[in-house]
Design a protein around this motif. Sequence first.
Motif, PDB file in Angstrom:
ATOM      1  N   LYS A  73       0.837  -1.187   0.000  1.00 37.53           N
ATOM      2  CA  LYS A  73       0.000   0.000   0.000  1.00 37.53           C
ATOM      3  C   LYS A  73       0.879   1.247   0.000  1.00 37.53           C
ATOM      4  CE  LYS A  73      -3.802  -2.449   0.591  1.00 37.53           C
ATOM      5  NZ  LYS A  73      -4.807  -2.595  -0.482  1.00 37.53           N
ATOM      6  N   ARG A  74       0.270   2.385  -0.361  1.00 41.17           N
ATOM      7  CA  ARG A  74       1.033   3.631  -0.438  1.00 41.17           C
ATOM      8  C   ARG A  74       1.635   4.014   0.914  1.00 41.17           C
ATOM      9  NH1 ARG A  74      -3.106   7.266  -3.934  1.00 41.17           N
ATOM     10  NH2 ARG A  74      -4.489   5.495  -3.591  1.00 41.17           N
ATOM     11  N   TYR A  75       0.886   3.839   2.001  1.00 43.61           N
ATOM     12  CA  TYR A  75       1.415   4.217   3.307  1.00 43.61           C
ATOM     13  C   TYR A  75       2.575   3.300   3.708  1.00 43.61           C
ATOM     14  CZ  TYR A  75      -0.888   0.314   5.763  1.00 43.61           C
ATOM     15  OH  TYR A  75      -1.263  -0.923   6.207  1.00 43.61           O
ATOM     16  N   GLN A  76       2.528   2.033   3.260  1.00 42.59           N
ATOM     17  CA  GLN A  76       3.626   1.119   3.554  1.00 42.59           C
ATOM     18  C   GLN A  76       4.886   1.522   2.794  1.00 42.59           C
ATOM     19  OE1 GLN A  76       1.452  -2.438   2.361  1.00 42.59           O
ATOM     20  NE2 GLN A  76       1.274  -3.097   4.497  1.00 42.59           N
ATOM     21  N   ILE A  77       4.711   1.940   1.544  1.00 43.93           N
ATOM     22  CA  ILE A  77       5.851   2.394   0.742  1.00 43.93           C
ATOM     23  C   ILE A  77       6.443   3.662   1.356  1.00 43.93           C
ATOM     24  CG2 ILE A  77       6.488   3.336  -1.524  1.00 43.93           C
ATOM     25  CD1 ILE A  77       4.483   1.355  -2.740  1.00 43.93           C
ATOM     26  N   ASN A  78       5.566   4.540   1.840  1.00 43.86           N
ATOM     27  CA  ASN A  78       6.054   5.747   2.501  1.00 43.86           C
ATOM     28  C   ASN A  78       6.879   5.401   3.730  1.00 43.86           C
ATOM     29  OD1 ASN A  78       5.198   8.056   4.771  1.00 43.86           O
ATOM     30  ND2 ASN A  78       5.845   8.873   2.797  1.00 43.86           N
ATOM     31  N   ARG A  79       6.420   4.438   4.508  1.00 43.93           N
ATOM     32  CA  ARG A  79       7.157   4.035   5.708  1.00 43.93           C
ATOM     33  C   ARG A  79       8.476   3.367   5.362  1.00 43.93           C
ATOM     34  NH1 ARG A  79       2.898   1.860  10.337  1.00 43.93           N
ATOM     35  NH2 ARG A  79       2.055   3.927  10.861  1.00 43.93           N
ATOM     36  N   MET A  80       8.567   2.760   4.164  1.00 46.54           N
ATOM     37  CA  MET A  80       9.831   2.183   3.724  1.00 46.54           C
ATOM     38  C   MET A  80      10.859   3.264   3.423  1.00 46.54           C
ATOM     39  SD  MET A  80       8.568  -0.871   1.166  1.00 46.54           S
ATOM     40  CE  MET A  80      10.240  -1.360   0.708  1.00 46.54           C
ATOM     41  N   GLY A  81      10.356   4.490   3.090  1.00 43.05           N
ATOM     42  CA  GLY A  81      11.296   5.580   2.861  1.00 43.05           C
ATOM     43  C   GLY A  81      11.153   6.303   1.545  1.00 43.05           C
ATOM     44  N   ILE A  82       9.973   6.249   0.902  1.00 43.84           N
ATOM     45  CA  ILE A  82       9.737   6.994  -0.334  1.00 43.84           C
ATOM     46  C   ILE A  82       8.652   8.030  -0.077  1.00 43.84           C
ATOM     47  CG2 ILE A  82       9.026   6.892  -2.751  1.00 43.84           C
ATOM     48  CD1 ILE A  82       9.983   4.042  -2.892  1.00 43.84           C
ATOM     49  N   ALA A  83       8.952   9.287  -0.338  1.00 43.15           N
ATOM     50  CA  ALA A  83       7.969  10.367  -0.199  1.00 43.15           C
ATOM     51  C   ALA A  83       7.922  11.143  -1.501  1.00 43.15           C
ATOM     52  CB  ALA A  83       8.333  11.292   0.957  1.00 43.15           C
ATOM     53  N   ARG A  84       6.790  11.813  -1.746  1.00 41.60           N
ATOM     54  CA  ARG A  84       6.642  12.530  -3.005  1.00 41.60           C
ATOM     55  C   ARG A  84       5.840  13.808  -2.820  1.00 41.60           C
ATOM     56  NH1 ARG A  84       2.554  10.017  -7.323  1.00 41.60           N
ATOM     57  NH2 ARG A  84       3.070  12.042  -8.234  1.00 41.60           N
ATOM     58  N   THR A  85       6.016  14.714  -3.776  1.00 43.98           N
ATOM     59  CA  THR A  85       5.123  15.854  -3.926  1.00 43.98           C
ATOM     60  C   THR A  85       4.354  15.643  -5.229  1.00 43.98           C
ATOM     61  OG1 THR A  85       6.743  17.187  -5.134  1.00 43.98           O
ATOM     62  CG2 THR A  85       6.747  17.369  -2.729  1.00 43.98           C
ATOM     63  N   PHE A  86       3.416  16.557  -5.534  1.00 45.41           N
ATOM     64  CA  PHE A  86       2.533  16.367  -6.670  1.00 45.41           C
ATOM     65  C   PHE A  86       2.577  17.578  -7.603  1.00 45.41           C
ATOM     66  CE2 PHE A  86       1.033  13.726  -3.262  1.00 45.41           C
ATOM     67  CZ  PHE A  86       0.636  12.556  -3.880  1.00 45.41           C
ATOM     68  N   GLN A  87       2.188  17.342  -8.863  1.00 50.64           N
ATOM     69  CA  GLN A  87       2.086  18.454  -9.821  1.00 50.64           C
ATOM     70  C   GLN A  87       1.140  19.520  -9.282  1.00 50.64           C
ATOM     71  OE1 GLN A  87       0.935  17.235 -13.739  1.00 50.64           O
ATOM     72  NE2 GLN A  87       2.701  15.924 -14.054  1.00 50.64           N
ATOM     73  N   ASN A  88      -0.014  19.085  -8.812  1.00 49.91           N
ATOM     74  CA  ASN A  88      -0.993  19.998  -8.221  1.00 49.91           C
ATOM     75  C   ASN A  88      -0.857  19.932  -6.706  1.00 49.91           C
ATOM     76  OD1 ASN A  88      -2.178  20.605 -10.805  1.00 49.91           O
ATOM     77  ND2 ASN A  88      -3.209  18.623 -10.717  1.00 49.91           N
ATOM     78  N   ILE A  89      -0.662  21.077  -6.095  1.00 52.41           N
ATOM     79  CA  ILE A  89      -0.411  21.142  -4.660  1.00 52.41           C
ATOM     80  C   ILE A  89      -1.535  20.455  -3.890  1.00 52.41           C
ATOM     81  CG2 ILE A  89      -0.146  22.694  -2.686  1.00 52.41           C
ATOM     82  CD1 ILE A  89       1.111  24.706  -4.638  1.00 52.41           C
ATOM     83  N   ARG A  90      -1.147  19.592  -2.958  1.00 52.53           N
ATOM     84  CA  ARG A  90      -2.125  18.856  -2.156  1.00 52.53           C
ATOM     85  C   ARG A  90      -1.834  19.082  -0.670  1.00 52.53           C
ATOM     86  NH1 ARG A  90      -2.944  12.980  -5.171  1.00 52.53           N
ATOM     87  NH2 ARG A  90      -3.201  13.790  -7.298  1.00 52.53           N
ATOM     88  N   LEU A  91      -2.145  20.270  -0.211  1.00 51.31           N
ATOM     89  CA  LEU A  91      -1.997  20.602   1.196  1.00 51.31           C
ATOM     90  C   LEU A  91      -3.356  20.571   1.880  1.00 51.31           C
ATOM     91  CD1 LEU A  91       0.448  23.640   0.887  1.00 51.31           C
ATOM     92  CD2 LEU A  91       1.030  21.337   1.700  1.00 51.31           C
ATOM     93  N   PHE A  92      -3.334  20.523   3.200  1.00 51.92           N
ATOM     94  CA  PHE A  92      -4.556  20.700   3.985  1.00 51.92           C
ATOM     95  C   PHE A  92      -4.728  22.207   4.174  1.00 51.92           C
ATOM     96  CE2 PHE A  92      -2.819  16.537   5.177  1.00 51.92           C
ATOM     97  CZ  PHE A  92      -3.897  15.722   4.841  1.00 51.92           C
ATOM     98  N   GLN A  93      -5.561  22.784   3.326  1.00 45.99           N
ATOM     99  CA  GLN A  93      -5.622  24.234   3.207  1.00 45.99           C
ATOM    100  C   GLN A  93      -6.120  24.923   4.480  1.00 45.99           C
ATOM    101  OE1 GLN A  93      -4.452  26.048   0.723  1.00 45.99           O
ATOM    102  NE2 GLN A  93      -3.896  24.332  -0.591  1.00 45.99           N
ATOM    103  N   ASN A  94      -6.908  24.238   5.280  1.00 44.80           N
ATOM    104  CA  ASN A  94      -7.451  24.851   6.495  1.00 44.80           C
ATOM    105  C   ASN A  94      -6.661  24.497   7.747  1.00 44.80           C
ATOM    106  OD1 ASN A  94      -9.635  26.239   5.258  1.00 44.80           O
ATOM    107  ND2 ASN A  94     -10.749  24.309   5.094  1.00 44.80           N
TER     108      ASN A  94
END
Length: 272
Positions: free
Chosen positions: A87-108
Amino acid sequence: MAETTLSSTPAPAAGASPLLRMEKVTLRFGGVVALDDVSFEIQQGEILGLIGPNGAGKTTCFNALTGVYQPTSGQVVFDGLPLGRRKRYQINRMGIARTFQNIRLFQNMTARENVLVGADAHHRTGVLSALLRLPRHRREEAEGHRLADELLELMDLAHRADDLARNLSYGEQRRLEIARALATKPKLLCLDEPAAGFNPVEKQRLMDLIRTVRDRGNTVLLIEHDMRLVMGVTDRIVVLEFGKKIAEGRPEQIQNDPAVIAAYLGVEDDDA
């Protein structure tokens, strides 16, 4: 178009294992082949550029190595382990992080809160520990705040820490997204067109920032359309066209490669 092999590409040190390997990865969506037998490696501590014309398969490649899509064939190996169907969260925990073409922040949420979301990725305490304010939870919380403040300082956002993300400028939001990704403590940071919408001064600042991130111990995979930025900051470059790898080498090699010139200018190799 046949792939161009550049023999003078620097070889990894003897015995060194790449941090990431794309091994003959093919990705099909029905009858559309988005990636076609793509292979390349990323060495620890390297800044690798992934470039190509629009529709070349660059973001699809990112999605394949971060778990958004599963390869139809081939595999991605990270730090010696096949990603398989993690899963994506498992891959993140392995040590891969990414940003996106379109900003995906928690705006509030505030800038600090956005970075804390990234820091939470490696926290091991659960809801009960948080409700009871157990010592381990308090330690993780304190470490998260320390890391968030450090990364906001690195991104020149310390003075905006308590401002809502939606109130930040475009460039600040881009830097905040990088800070949030770094908060997950990645070995590999994947940046998807981080300079989109930047002016020349902001692009130069981004180049310096990417070098600083690498000097902190991160490996960087960069998708970017601005060739001046790519040529100025990367150690090596992989070029895709129509889902195929057509060239790989150092920036000066790629800049003069006929297949790459043809791909960008839309002419035959011989004409290039």
